[in-house]
Design a protein around this motif. Structure first.
Motif, PDB file in Angstrom:
ATOM      1  N   LEU A  22       0.828  -1.205   0.000  1.00  0.00           N
ATOM      2  CA  LEU A  22       0.000   0.000   0.000  1.00  0.00           C
ATOM      3  C   LEU A  22       0.866   1.261   0.000  1.00  0.00           C
ATOM      4  O   LEU A  22       0.519   2.270  -0.637  1.00  0.00           O
ATOM      5  CB  LEU A  22      -0.915  -0.013   1.217  1.00  0.00           C
ATOM      6  CG  LEU A  22      -1.990  -1.108   1.213  1.00  0.00           C
ATOM      7  CD1 LEU A  22      -2.715  -1.149   2.543  1.00  0.00           C
ATOM      8  CD2 LEU A  22      -2.974  -0.893   0.071  1.00  0.00           C
TER       9      LEU A  22
ATOM     10  N   VAL B 118      -5.234  -7.431  -3.296  1.00  0.00           N
ATOM     11  CA  VAL B 118      -5.206  -5.986  -3.093  1.00  0.00           C
ATOM     12  C   VAL B 118      -4.473  -5.295  -4.245  1.00  0.00           C
ATOM     13  O   VAL B 118      -4.891  -4.229  -4.716  1.00  0.00           O
ATOM     14  CB  VAL B 118      -4.550  -5.640  -1.743  1.00  0.00           C
ATOM     15  CG1 VAL B 118      -4.360  -4.129  -1.600  1.00  0.00           C
ATOM     16  CG2 VAL B 118      -5.393  -6.182  -0.587  1.00  0.00           C
TER      17      VAL B 118
ATOM     18  N   LYS C 126      -5.534  -2.155  -6.671  1.00  0.00           N
ATOM     19  CA  LYS C 126      -4.737  -0.929  -6.736  1.00  0.00           C
ATOM     20  C   LYS C 126      -4.130  -0.703  -8.116  1.00  0.00           C
ATOM     21  O   LYS C 126      -3.400   0.270  -8.329  1.00  0.00           O
ATOM     22  CB  LYS C 126      -3.615  -0.979  -5.694  1.00  0.00           C
ATOM     23  CG  LYS C 126      -4.092  -1.137  -4.252  1.00  0.00           C
ATOM     24  CD  LYS C 126      -4.891   0.051  -3.768  1.00  0.00           C
ATOM     25  CE  LYS C 126      -4.027   1.274  -3.540  1.00  0.00           C
ATOM     26  NZ  LYS C 126      -4.787   2.398  -2.942  1.00  0.00           N
TER      27      LYS C 126
END
Length: 361
Positions: free
Chosen positions: A260, A288, A292
């Protein structure tokens, strides 16, 4: 339920040199979970990334200290293991995580990719690695790969201690060899570059033009990883706007927090199971990453078919597989990772689908 831990050795047919040193052989750990006639296996070992290091002996001690506590837990309920695994180093956690997934998949009678709802119908070409050496030696290594498999994806290690001039010479020679072979064979081929943290930001910027000229399709970890997350991110942020090819983080990306943090300043991340602590976190990170907009590589260290076979369960989510370490071993004790030409397929057998290559005494 029984747990057992053993050491085994792996020897490379061709030693691999990167910016941090040369590896010719390693000692690894196999963790076995034996219950109800099923055996789940996990692989781990020591490794270092320039800013973090885990010794084999320390990982072994962690596992031996924890195994008695695992005996009372039920592998049919993997959630019970989470509090114990959270305190472990990533490589120690990896061994247990893989053994649990392997056993659980066998218990349910399916490969993990099917349990996760993934489509493994199409194989994906793995890259093959060229370590640092003289131009002549690197080209000889490339020819050796080409006698073994089509090798349509080539990863060239740069970041040489001999400096950028040597890096440029290697780049030009390998790119020329790939172009010539592509034209002769009528095959689409690609060249990737991994500097393993061997460049400064200024050096990386100076290399971008020759990388683009030679049609390099991705640049992996050009900058040294930094234990300070802010400094690590700042390096990629300084380079990313100038980089004409996908910029991929490897040694800088260990967990979901790193992913992240880096997502705004890279185009992809390299998932290695020894870094992520196994498949559970790697699968979460892959999911994830998709949200993203990041592309994924799945990579290896000096891993056998057991650890690479575990990583191969993620192949339906991966753009750039880099699982070639087992193809450079003279003594791989495991088998089951399917390779057709240079295209990897996760096993269709239950669990990880990896078994001993031969009966051991």
């Amino acid at each position: 339920m029984g747990w057992a831990l053993r050491r085994f050795s792996l020897t490379k047919a061709v030693p691999l040199t990167i910016s941090r040193g040369t590896t010719a052989s390693v000692v690894r750990l196999e963790l076995r979970l034996d219950r109800d006639g099923l055996i789940g296996r996990g692989e781990t070992g020591g490794f270092e990334t320039g800013h973090r290091a885990f010794a084999l002996e320390a990982v072994e001690e962690e596992l031996l200290a924890l195994l008695p506590q695992l005996d009372a837990l039920d592998p049919d309920r993997p959630q019970q293991f989470e509090p114990l695994l959270a305190a472990l180093s990533p490589p120690a956690r990896c061994a247990i995580d893989l053994a649990l997934w392997d056993w659980y998949g066998q218990r349910l009678g399916h490969p993990l990719w099917r349990l996760w709802g993934l489509d493994a119908a199409e194989g994906v070409a793995t890259s093959v690695t060229l370590g640092l050496a003289s131009v002549t030696a690197v080209l000889e290594r490339l020819d050796r790969w080409w006698t073994q498999l089509p090798a349509t994806r080539v990863k060239l290690k740069l970041g040489s201690p001999d400096g950028l001039d040597h890096d440029r010479s290697l780049l030009e020679a390998v790119a020329q060899a790939i172009t010539q072979r592509s034209q002769r064979q009528g095959l689409a081929m690609e060249l990737q570059v991994d500097a393993n943290g061997g460049w400064t930001v200024d050096q990386a910027k100076r290399m971008l033009e020759p990388l683009a000229t030679h049609q390099v399709v991705l640049l992996e970890q050009p900058l040294a990883p930094d234990l300070d997350p802010a400094c690590d991110t700042a390096g990629f942020a300084a380079l990313h706007p100038h980089c004409p090819m996908p910029l991929v983080a490897d040694e800088s990306c260990w967990d979901l927090e790193d992913l992240l943090r880096l997502a705004p300043v890279v185009d992809g991340v390299n998932l290695k199971l020894l870094k992520t602590g196994g498949l559970s976190q790697a699968l979460l990170m892959a999911q994830v990453a998709q949200r993203k907009g990041l592309d994924l590589m799945v990579g290896c260290y000096s891993d056998s078919s057991l650890l690479n076979g575990a990583a191969a369960q993620l192949l339906p989510l991966i753009r750039w597989p880099d699982l070639d370490s087992h193809l450079n071993l003279v003594d791989d004790p495991f088998a089951g990772l399917d390779l057709q030409d240079d295209r990897l397929h996760p096993s269709s057998m239950s669990g990880l689908g990896i078994r001993p290559a031969a009966v051991r005494p």
